[in-house]
Design an enzyme around this catalytic site. Structure first.
Site, PDB file in Angstrom:
ATOM      1  N   SER A  22      -8.570  -3.131   7.548  1.00 30.50           N
ATOM      2  CA  SER A  22      -7.907  -4.104   6.668  1.00 30.50           C
ATOM      3  C   SER A  22      -6.409  -3.862   6.658  1.00 30.50           C
ATOM      4  O   SER A  22      -5.958  -2.728   6.852  1.00 30.50           O
ATOM      5  CB  SER A  22      -8.450  -3.971   5.247  1.00 30.50           C
ATOM      6  OG  SER A  22      -7.642  -4.697   4.346  1.00 30.50           O
ATOM      7  N   TYR A  37      -9.420   1.504  -2.091  1.00 34.34           N
ATOM      8  CA  TYR A  37      -9.913   0.693  -0.974  1.00 34.34           C
ATOM      9  C   TYR A  37      -8.967   0.833   0.211  1.00 34.34           C
ATOM     10  O   TYR A  37      -9.387   1.067   1.349  1.00 34.34           O
ATOM     11  CB  TYR A  37     -10.007  -0.775  -1.415  1.00 34.34           C
ATOM     12  CG  TYR A  37     -10.358  -1.742  -0.312  1.00 34.34           C
ATOM     13  CD1 TYR A  37     -11.678  -1.890   0.102  1.00 34.34           C
ATOM     14  CD2 TYR A  37      -9.376  -2.500   0.320  1.00 34.34           C
ATOM     15  CE1 TYR A  37     -11.992  -2.773   1.117  1.00 34.34           C
ATOM     16  CE2 TYR A  37      -9.684  -3.385   1.335  1.00 34.34           C
ATOM     17  CZ  TYR A  37     -10.998  -3.520   1.733  1.00 34.34           C
ATOM     18  OH  TYR A  37     -11.305  -4.395   2.735  1.00 34.34           O
TER      19      TYR A  37
END
Lengths: 449, 279
Positions: free
Chosen positions: B172, B185
């Site tokens: 990501s 995250y």
């Protein structure tokens, strides 16, 4: 219904196609069938499963409630290439079904004027197409589906199993529960092309003669000029077509690139501009009778080429008026209503006239009935549009007709209850956790007169 | 039969798997015709599902792994109907790394080889909760980093040994720089990106392509309810770019491409300014 500008949120989270009324709501998008009970658990002012928001008024809205958009639940579950029987989750759009089916030599059995509606929405509004005379409405081609109630119970519904739930859910406006998946019987095609004919007519009599003359053609629909009076009163173009029987390449349709980019100002649509459009449209077809081969996209979905065309009507949105009047009063009713519209001076260029055939719909609350169907769009002019809609609704009732909930933002409780006498029987099948702004409006206590 | 026994059989079965290429030759896979044999780990994630649809439409062979049986069943049915040449599934909680060897061996046997492994498992987690509670942070790190590392270790060695295959790993843009809104995250994805960089550096020369995919925010079930989620990229567009990137010889790919520029800028902001920003 008064024009509720005060309560209109600046940017509603979910809009219907008419963009009126506009309400605030909580969105709980659904991606998996089993998540439905959890998605609506704790919803205070009720919940409602919704699809693409292509119905015009408030059947797909719930003021201050929980809307459950289903377009994330769009998987194909089974397909029989021999019989054309397709099983899919209900959030799939007809556009997605066409992308899959056309290259495999199949087409929708019935299609509304836009392909951007979900399978579930097409069943819940029991939509109809240009071929209603020969095939009936959408629900007639759905052998079975699964209904999930808000408590999580699942029911297989068909004409044999749970037939009462089957009848209540077809045309049931999403109020009986969530349609998780459904079967659809596709029709075989050998070409994308339509053998098209366009024929000019003047007046309802000529229209009915043409209809009789071409009663074996699958798809028929007419565009009518509602602005002109005198010798041009009810002039129009009778359009008919059938799937070409000459085999040709079955490609998928490319994605549309045109998007109506902004909200048109309120004055853009006026009597002069619409009158000009109508005259151009009528004479665009130079000869009084043309024959040609046309792709199915412009034939079935002329407006889908421009995404968000409803922005043409500006921020205020639009109202649609659509009725079905049985044959007994069809001609006099249509003429009287067309005169009333022309007299009002409210411009509209999307006026559609067609006939409904004898094949009965399977839904308890289905709109189609044999006779004449007429639909048109109005821009919203608060002091003129609403009283006119009221008058037209009363005239429809007088001629024994009914209005279409999926297109409506104005009918009163007393009108609705007269149009749909089975509404009380239907309400027994309504899920206690589900409701819509439409349902509240037409059954709400205190509003019935 | 207990799981230790099964792992045993899987390990002994491994040398019997088809050796498709002579060990010293690097093969240009793009020239290879016929359906690809694709293993998808985390097949019910929004991005993985959209990507699988494109592979299924090409007629590829798929082995799909996910945690939830109901979800996996409908996804598998969808792939079959769309034209996948072969679909097999396994319901596994990939957080349990002890099951990985057994699962992966079973998957390559089922597919009769492996051309692409798409490592798409991941959770967004609750950012606020993960700031306060290590259990939540641990859960995020376990799924996004530890489990992925375990899977990639097996897959990397398997492919390197055969000098064949593509490992596509879903990381990501959040891993490019820690931000206050989702740094747990972000760090799980940063660790994953760095691991994949190193793995590529090690086994690219063995003829294995290793691809790091860094999507910006995408409209999926994972990002539902996030602020301005209507501006996020469409999952179909992202899937189309992914299928293209996986077919090419790229190392790191940002989807949509604009995120490469955005993240260059974000990583250039000096720390004394960055620490005051609300990102």
């Amino acid at each position: 219904m008064p024009f509720e500008q005060q309560t209109t949120p600046i940017k509603p989270p979910f809009e219907s196609w008419g963009r009126y009324p506009a309400y605030d709501a909580t969105l709980k998008p659904l991606h998996w069938q089993g998540d439905f009970p959890a998605a609506i658990a704790g919803a205070i002012s009720g919940a409602l499963p919704v699809g693409m928001g292509r119905s015009y008024g408030d059947v797909c809205l719930l003021k201050e409630g929980t809307l459950v958009p289903t377009i994330g639940m769009n998987r194909l579950l089974d397909f029989n290439a021999e019989t054309g029987l397709l099983t899919a989750e209900a959030g799939i759009t007809l556009a997605q079904i066409l992308d899959f089916a056309v290259p495999r030599g199949y087409f929708l059995p019935v299609t509304p004027g836009t392909k951007y509606v979900t399978l579930g929405g097409a069943i819940a509004n029991d939509v109809h197409g240009k071929n209603h005379d020969v095939t009936g409405s959408f629900g007639n081609h759905v052998p079975c589906f699964e209904l999930m109630r808000s408590d999580g119970t699942r029911m297989l519904c068909s004409q044999r199993e749970n037939p009462d739930w089957f009848a209540a859910t077809i045309g049931g406006m999403g109020l009986t529960g969530l349609i998780t998946w459904a079967q659809l019987r596709l029709q075989p095609i050998v070409s994308r092309m339509i053998d098209y004919q366009g024929i000019q007519f003047h007046g309802i009599d000529e229209f009915l003669d043409l209809k009789k003359q071409y009663e074996n053609v699958a798809y028929t629909v007419s565009w009518v000029d509602c602005v002109s009076t005198g010798k041009n009163f009810a002039r129009g173009i009778f359009m008919l077509g059938d799937h070409s029987k000459v085999p040709s390449e079955l490609k998928t349709t490319p994605k549309p690139k045109l998007v109506f980019p902004f909200n048109a100002p309120g004055f853009a649509l006026n009597r002069a501009s619409v009158s000009l459009f109508n005259t151009l449209f009528f004479h665009k077809q130079m000869k009084s009778h043309v024959k040609m081969l046309q792709d199915y996209e412009p034939f079935f979905y002329p407006l889908d080429k421009v995404l968000h065309w409803n922005r043409m009507y500006g921020k205020r949105g639009l109202l649609q008026f659509q009725y079905a009047i049985p044959w007994e009063h069809a001609k006099e009713g249509t003429e009287a209503i067309l005169k009333e519209i022309a007299k009002s001076g409210l411009a509209s260029f999307l006026a559609v006239l067609k006939t409904f055939g004898d094949i009965p719909s399977l839904g308890m609350m289905s709109f189609p009935q044999a006779g004449i169907m007429f639909a048109l769009d109005f821009p919203i002019k608060p002091n003129v549009s609403f009283p006119l809609m009221q008058r037209l609704g009363d005239m429809t009732l007088e001629f024994g007709g009914r209005l279409y909930p999926a297109k409506d933002a104005c009918m009163t409780a007393s009108q609705f209850q007269a149009f749909y006498p089975k509404w009380q029987q239907f309400s027994k099948y309504k899920d206690p956790a589900l409701t819509s702004s439409f349902w509240e409006r037409v059954t709400g206590e205190g509003t019935a007169q | 039969m207990n799981s230790a026994q099964r792992t045993q059989t899987a390990t002994t079965a491994e040398p019997q798997l088809p050796l498709r290429y002579a060990p010293t030759i690097a093969v240009d896979d793009a020239a290879e015709a016929g359906p690809q044999r694709i293993l998808v780990l985390g097949a019910t994630s929004g991005i993985a599902e959209a990507t699988c649809r494109l592979w299924a439409e090409r007629g590829d062979h798929l082995f799909l792994v996910a945690r939830n049986a109901d979800k996996l069943n409908v996804v598998a049915a969808d792939m079959r109907v769309r034209g996948a040449g072969y679909v097999d599934t396994a319901v596994v909680d990939l957080d349990d790394t002890t099951k990985h060897a057994e699962l992966l061996a079973h998957a390559v046997n089922s597919l009769a080889g492996l051309d692409v492994a798409f490592v798409a498992l991941g959770v967004l987690g609750d950012a606020r909760e993960s700031e306060l509670n290590f259990a939540e942070a641990n859960r995020i790190l376990q799924t996004n980093f530890v489990s992925a590392v375990s899977l990639l270790t097996w897959l990397g060695n398997f492919c390197a040994q055969r000098h064949h295959g593509t490992l596509a790993v879903l990381s990501s843009v959040a891993g490019d720089r820690g931000r206050k809104s989702n740094y747990v995250y972000g760090s799980s994805k940063a660790g994953l990106s760095t691991f994949v960089d190193g793995l590529r550096n090690r086994i690219d020369r063995e003829g294995v392509r290793v691809l790091t995919i860094k999507p910006g925010p995408v409209k999926t079930a994972m990002t539902e309810g996030m602020r301005s989620s209507d501006k996020f990229a469409d999952v179909e567009t992202v899937a189309t770019s992914l299928v293209k990137a996986i077919g090419k010889r790229a190392g790191v790919v940002y989807v949509p491409g604009k995120w490469w520029i955005i993240m260059r800028v974000v990583t250039l902001i000096p720390e004394f300014i960055f620490k005051k920003l609300d990102l």
